[in-house]
Design a protein around this motif. Structure first.
Motif, PDB file in Angstrom:
ATOM      1  N   HIS A 118      -0.918   5.958  23.440  1.00 17.90           N
ATOM      2  CA  HIS A 118      -1.621   5.814  22.171  1.00 17.90           C
ATOM      3  C   HIS A 118      -1.917   7.192  21.597  1.00 17.90           C
ATOM      4  CE1 HIS A 118      -3.210   1.898  24.175  1.00 17.90           C
ATOM      5  NE2 HIS A 118      -1.994   1.740  23.692  1.00 17.90           N
ATOM      6  N   LEU A 119      -1.602   7.366  20.330  1.00 13.24           N
ATOM      7  CA  LEU A 119      -1.786   8.669  19.690  1.00 13.24           C
ATOM      8  C   LEU A 119      -3.147   8.802  19.028  1.00 13.24           C
ATOM      9  CD1 LEU A 119       1.730   8.963  18.006  1.00 13.24           C
ATOM     10  CD2 LEU A 119       1.026   9.624  20.306  1.00 13.24           C
ATOM     11  N   THR A 120      -3.809   7.678  18.750  1.00 13.56           N
ATOM     12  CA  THR A 120      -5.141   7.684  18.158  1.00 13.56           C
ATOM     13  C   THR A 120      -5.829   6.376  18.501  1.00 13.56           C
ATOM     14  OG1 THR A 120      -6.412   7.861  16.098  1.00 13.56           O
ATOM     15  CG2 THR A 120      -4.311   6.709  15.978  1.00 13.56           C
ATOM     16  N   SER A 121      -7.151   6.394  18.511  1.00 13.17           N
ATOM     17  CA  SER A 121      -7.917   5.153  18.674  1.00 13.17           C
ATOM     18  C   SER A 121      -8.561   4.741  17.356  1.00 13.17           C
ATOM     19  CB  SER A 121      -9.004   5.334  19.742  1.00 13.17           C
ATOM     20  OG  SER A 121      -9.890   6.389  19.367  1.00 13.17           O
ATOM     21  N   ALA A 122      -8.411   5.568  16.323  1.00 18.90           N
ATOM     22  CA  ALA A 122      -8.953   5.226  15.008  1.00 18.90           C
ATOM     23  C   ALA A 122      -8.184   4.049  14.420  1.00 18.90           C
ATOM     24  CB  ALA A 122      -8.858   6.428  14.071  1.00 18.90           C
ATOM     25  N   ALA A 123      -8.870   3.252  13.606  1.00 23.47           N
ATOM     26  CA  ALA A 123      -8.259   2.047  13.034  1.00 23.47           C
ATOM     27  C   ALA A 123      -7.408   2.409  11.817  1.00 23.47           C
ATOM     28  CB  ALA A 123      -9.344   1.045  12.658  1.00 23.47           C
ATOM     29  N   ARG A 124      -6.352   3.152  12.078  1.00 22.61           N
ATOM     30  CA  ARG A 124      -5.424   3.603  11.044  1.00 22.61           C
ATOM     31  C   ARG A 124      -4.154   4.064  11.746  1.00 22.61           C
ATOM     32  NH1 ARG A 124      -5.277   8.672  12.435  1.00 22.61           N
ATOM     33  NH2 ARG A 124      -7.164   9.829  12.946  1.00 22.61           N
ATOM     34  N   MET A 125      -3.131   4.300  10.974  1.00 23.09           N
ATOM     35  CA  MET A 125      -1.925   4.872  11.525  1.00 23.09           C
ATOM     36  C   MET A 125      -2.203   6.284  12.031  1.00 23.09           C
ATOM     37  SD  MET A 125       1.728   5.449   9.588  1.00 23.09           S
ATOM     38  CE  MET A 125       1.148   7.014   8.897  1.00 23.09           C
ATOM     39  N   PRO A 126      -1.540   6.734  13.108  1.00 23.48           N
ATOM     40  CA  PRO A 126      -1.745   8.109  13.554  1.00 23.48           C
ATOM     41  C   PRO A 126      -1.332   9.107  12.477  1.00 23.48           C
ATOM     42  CG  PRO A 126       0.171   7.146  14.632  1.00 23.48           C
ATOM     43  CD  PRO A 126      -0.536   6.034  13.927  1.00 23.48           C
ATOM     44  N   SER A 127      -1.976  10.268  12.498  1.00 24.04           N
ATOM     45  CA  SER A 127      -1.621  11.318  11.553  1.00 24.04           C
ATOM     46  C   SER A 127      -0.416  12.095  12.063  1.00 24.04           C
ATOM     47  CB  SER A 127      -2.798  12.273  11.369  1.00 24.04           C
ATOM     48  OG  SER A 127      -3.023  13.004  12.567  1.00 24.04           O
ATOM     49  N   ALA A 128       0.162  12.902  11.191  1.00 24.96           N
ATOM     50  CA  ALA A 128       1.293  13.744  11.591  1.00 24.96           C
ATOM     51  C   ALA A 128       0.878  14.705  12.703  1.00 24.96           C
ATOM     52  CB  ALA A 128       1.822  14.510  10.385  1.00 24.96           C
ATOM     53  N   PHE A 152      -5.083  -5.059   8.041  1.00 22.66           N
ATOM     54  CA  PHE A 152      -3.882  -5.021   7.201  1.00 22.66           C
ATOM     55  C   PHE A 152      -3.830  -3.702   6.415  1.00 22.66           C
ATOM     56  CE2 PHE A 152      -5.276  -9.444   7.623  1.00 22.66           C
ATOM     57  CZ  PHE A 152      -4.153 -10.040   8.180  1.00 22.66           C
ATOM     58  N   VAL A 153      -4.097  -2.599   7.113  1.00 22.12           N
ATOM     59  CA  VAL A 153      -4.191  -1.305   6.435  1.00 22.12           C
ATOM     60  C   VAL A 153      -2.850  -0.573   6.465  1.00 22.12           C
ATOM     61  CG1 VAL A 153      -6.661  -1.065   6.876  1.00 22.12           C
ATOM     62  CG2 VAL A 153      -5.019  -0.156   8.541  1.00 22.12           C
ATOM     63  N   LEU A 154      -2.628   0.224   5.423  1.00 26.14           N
ATOM     64  CA  LEU A 154      -1.430   1.025   5.268  1.00 26.14           C
ATOM     65  C   LEU A 154      -1.813   2.468   4.963  1.00 26.14           C
ATOM     66  CD1 LEU A 154       0.627  -1.389   2.991  1.00 26.14           C
ATOM     67  CD2 LEU A 154       1.300  -0.680   5.297  1.00 26.14           C
ATOM     68  N   PRO A 155      -0.989   3.414   5.381  1.00 25.72           N
ATOM     69  CA  PRO A 155      -1.228   4.805   4.992  1.00 25.72           C
ATOM     70  C   PRO A 155      -0.737   5.042   3.566  1.00 25.72           C
ATOM     71  CG  PRO A 155       0.791   4.668   6.234  1.00 25.72           C
ATOM     72  CD  PRO A 155       0.221   3.272   6.208  1.00 25.72           C
ATOM     73  N   ALA A 156      -1.018   6.213   3.044  1.00 27.92           N
ATOM     74  CA  ALA A 156      -0.390   6.631   1.799  1.00 27.92           C
ATOM     75  C   ALA A 156       1.065   6.984   2.085  1.00 27.92           C
ATOM     76  CB  ALA A 156      -1.126   7.836   1.212  1.00 27.92           C
ATOM     77  N   TRP A 157       1.906   6.942   1.048  1.00 25.26           N
ATOM     78  CA  TRP A 157       3.332   7.194   1.244  1.00 25.26           C
ATOM     79  C   TRP A 157       3.588   8.582   1.822  1.00 25.26           C
ATOM     80  CZ3 TRP A 157       7.620   4.681   1.884  1.00 25.26           C
ATOM     81  CH2 TRP A 157       8.842   5.340   1.767  1.00 25.26           C
ATOM     82  N   GLY A 166       5.495  -2.936  -0.474  1.00 21.85           N
ATOM     83  CA  GLY A 166       6.032  -2.157  -1.583  1.00 21.85           C
ATOM     84  C   GLY A 166       5.018  -1.760  -2.641  1.00 21.85           C
ATOM     85  N   PRO A 167       4.161  -2.682  -3.109  1.00 17.52           N
ATOM     86  CA  PRO A 167       3.213  -2.300  -4.165  1.00 17.52           C
ATOM     87  C   PRO A 167       2.280  -1.164  -3.757  1.00 17.52           C
ATOM     88  CG  PRO A 167       3.398  -4.687  -4.055  1.00 17.52           C
ATOM     89  CD  PRO A 167       4.159  -4.148  -2.883  1.00 17.52           C
ATOM     90  N   HIS A 168       1.824  -1.149  -2.508  1.00 20.42           N
ATOM     91  CA  HIS A 168       0.928  -0.080  -2.057  1.00 20.42           C
ATOM     92  C   HIS A 168       1.646   1.260  -2.037  1.00 20.42           C
ATOM     93  CE1 HIS A 168      -2.341   1.816   0.247  1.00 20.42           C
ATOM     94  NE2 HIS A 168      -1.387   2.369   0.980  1.00 20.42           N
ATOM     95  N   PHE A 169       2.868   1.266  -1.543  1.00 16.20           N
ATOM     96  CA  PHE A 169       3.622   2.511  -1.448  1.00 16.20           C
ATOM     97  C   PHE A 169       4.250   2.924  -2.775  1.00 16.20           C
ATOM     98  CE2 PHE A 169       4.352   1.301   3.217  1.00 16.20           C
ATOM     99  CZ  PHE A 169       3.376   2.181   3.672  1.00 16.20           C
ATOM    100  N   GLY A 170       4.414   1.962  -3.685  1.00 16.45           N
ATOM    101  CA  GLY A 170       5.137   2.261  -4.910  1.00 16.45           C
ATOM    102  C   GLY A 170       6.609   2.503  -4.635  1.00 16.45           C
ATOM    103  N   ARG A 171       7.147   1.840  -3.615  1.00 19.13           N
ATOM    104  CA  ARG A 171       8.535   2.022  -3.194  1.00 19.13           C
ATOM    105  C   ARG A 171       9.153   0.655  -2.913  1.00 19.13           C
ATOM    106  NH1 ARG A 171       6.556   6.392  -4.102  1.00 19.13           N
ATOM    107  NH2 ARG A 171       7.211   8.444  -3.323  1.00 19.13           N
ATOM    108  N   GLY A 172      10.478   0.594  -3.011  1.00 25.77           N
ATOM    109  CA  GLY A 172      11.189  -0.629  -2.683  1.00 25.77           C
ATOM    110  C   GLY A 172      11.429  -0.750  -1.192  1.00 25.77           C
TER     111      GLY A 172
END
Length: 387
Positions: A132-142, A166-171, A199-205
């Motif tokens: 596990h790269l993080t225990s925070a309730a989000r995607m791991p950072s770079a 149902f959380v997403l990071p920024a693009w 797609g709507p959150h990222f603004g990408r297809g």
């Protein structure tokens, strides 16, 4: 609660949900077997998804191959293979990557589906090890990817991270994380069980999102309301190897045309509508927060606000049984299903305090009929049933 009590409670829930004239999302699992067969036949009869006079599939081919080609095209990958479950699809993908990278360690979030909902399957069945790269309730950072102290062969990213809300990071954050994995010579696999609505959150297809990864899994019954099934998509060589392991894992089913047809129907009917569900979920979530505040609830949380997809969580400081009963009574007495099941939530999820219960809210086609005022009114009725 005994098994008999639970069965009776399930019957009560289904009757209440079926009988409601207003719901935020209707699910195929709320219906009867006869209703499910009729819906599938109606979809086939429309003739828009697959030739109804085509022969049934036998160990693949036919409508199954049609679905595989359709998904590969949507995701922009070289190939795709149909699997009976996402659990199997991901185990096979991660096992194949382990063999190709020479490293059986998979980096993933502690709230990811294999860690919480699969009984230790990656280690027990596939001989893989997880870190596990993080225990925070989000995607791991770079930086967390880049600075992890031991090597890993595959980075698995769940988009969205369901049990964190149902959380997403920024693009740009997602791009940076993928780049950090590449710097470590790790491959990237997307757990895209709910990728369809990102797609709507990222603004990408879909193709641009999938192109970040070396492989991606998508589900058909979660957002697209199919019967079951999943696809693993990626390079030709990986997918061909995955087909071999699918057979070894017992996933080469004799006939799968009902599931495949329902998936094609979902791609035609639900996929184009998902952006409207995502947009309206923001309206519903905001109105719920306003409704709880107006009703004088001392503490609550709508998470995340605004939602990143068409699904989000609601947290309330009551026991799950109390909230379940109020939800059922509202459906039975008013014909309005606002909330479904409540529970304690995943351990470590987004700072969930002790004594707080959580429910997942999905906004789909039926939810588009709700105005913000309708939501606020329904919240007020629900809170009144807690008193």
């Amino acid at each position: 609660m005994t098994a008999m009590d639970e069965q009776e409670q399930r019957r009560r829930r289904l009757a209440a949900w079926r009988g409601s004239h207003r719901v935020l999302a209707r699910r195929s699992t709320d219906g009867t077997v006869a209703e499910g067969i009729a819906a599938l036949a109606a979809g086939i009869g429309a003739g828009s998804v697959h030739d109804p006079d085509d022969a049934v599939d036998v160990y693949g081919g036919g409508v199954v191959a049609d679905l595989e080609r359709r998904v590969a095209g949507l995701l922009g990958t070289e190939a795709a293979a149909f699997f009976p479950t996402g659990t199997m699809a991901q185990q096979v993908a991660l096992r194949c990557w382990a063999g190709r990278t020479g490293n059986a360690t998979v980096a993933l979030h502690p709230l990811a589906h294999p860690e919480l909902h699969e009984e230790g399957s990656l280690g027990a069945v596939s001989g893989l090890r997880t870190v596990h790269l993080t225990s925070a309730a989000r995607m791991p950072s770079a930086d967390e990817v880049r600075d992890h102290p031991e090597p890993f062969g595959t980075l698995m990213l769940e988009l969205p991270l369901r049990d964190a809300g149902f959380v997403l990071p920024a693009w740009d954050e997602l791009e940076a994380v993928v780049a950090a994995a590449r710097e470590r010579d790790a491959v990237v696999h997307l757990d895209g069980a709910r990728l369809w609505e990102c797609g709507p959150h990222f603004g990408r297809g879909l193709q641009e999102i999938a192109a970040l990864a070396d492989s991606v899994y998508v589900s058909f019954y979660k957002s697209l309301d199919g019967l079951s099934g999943a696809v693993l998509a990626g390079p030709d060589a990986l997918v061909e190897e995955a087909r071999v392991w699918r057979h070894r894992y017992g996933g080469q089913l004799f006939q799968q045309y009902p599931a495949a047809l329902s998936a094609l129907i979902g791609l035609d009917r639900e996929l184009p509508r998902l952006p409207s569900y995502v947009a309206h979920a923001k309206v519903v979530a905001g109105a719920m927060a306003e409704g709880f505040a107006a009703a004088g609830v001392p503490w609550f949380r709508v998470h995340p606000e605004p939602p990143h997809t068409h699904q989000f969580q609601v947290w309330l400081p009551y026991g799950a049984e109390v909230l379940d009963e109020a939800s059922l009574r509202q459906a039975e007495e008013t014909g309005v299903t606002l909330f479904r099941r409540w529970g304690a939530g995943a351990a470590g999820a987004a700072g969930l305090p002790p004594g707080v219960s959580v429910t997942e809210v999905t906004v789909a086609g039926a939810g588009l009929e709700w105005s913000a005022g309708d939501v606020r009114e329904a919240v007020g009725v629900f809170v009144g049933l807690l008193e």
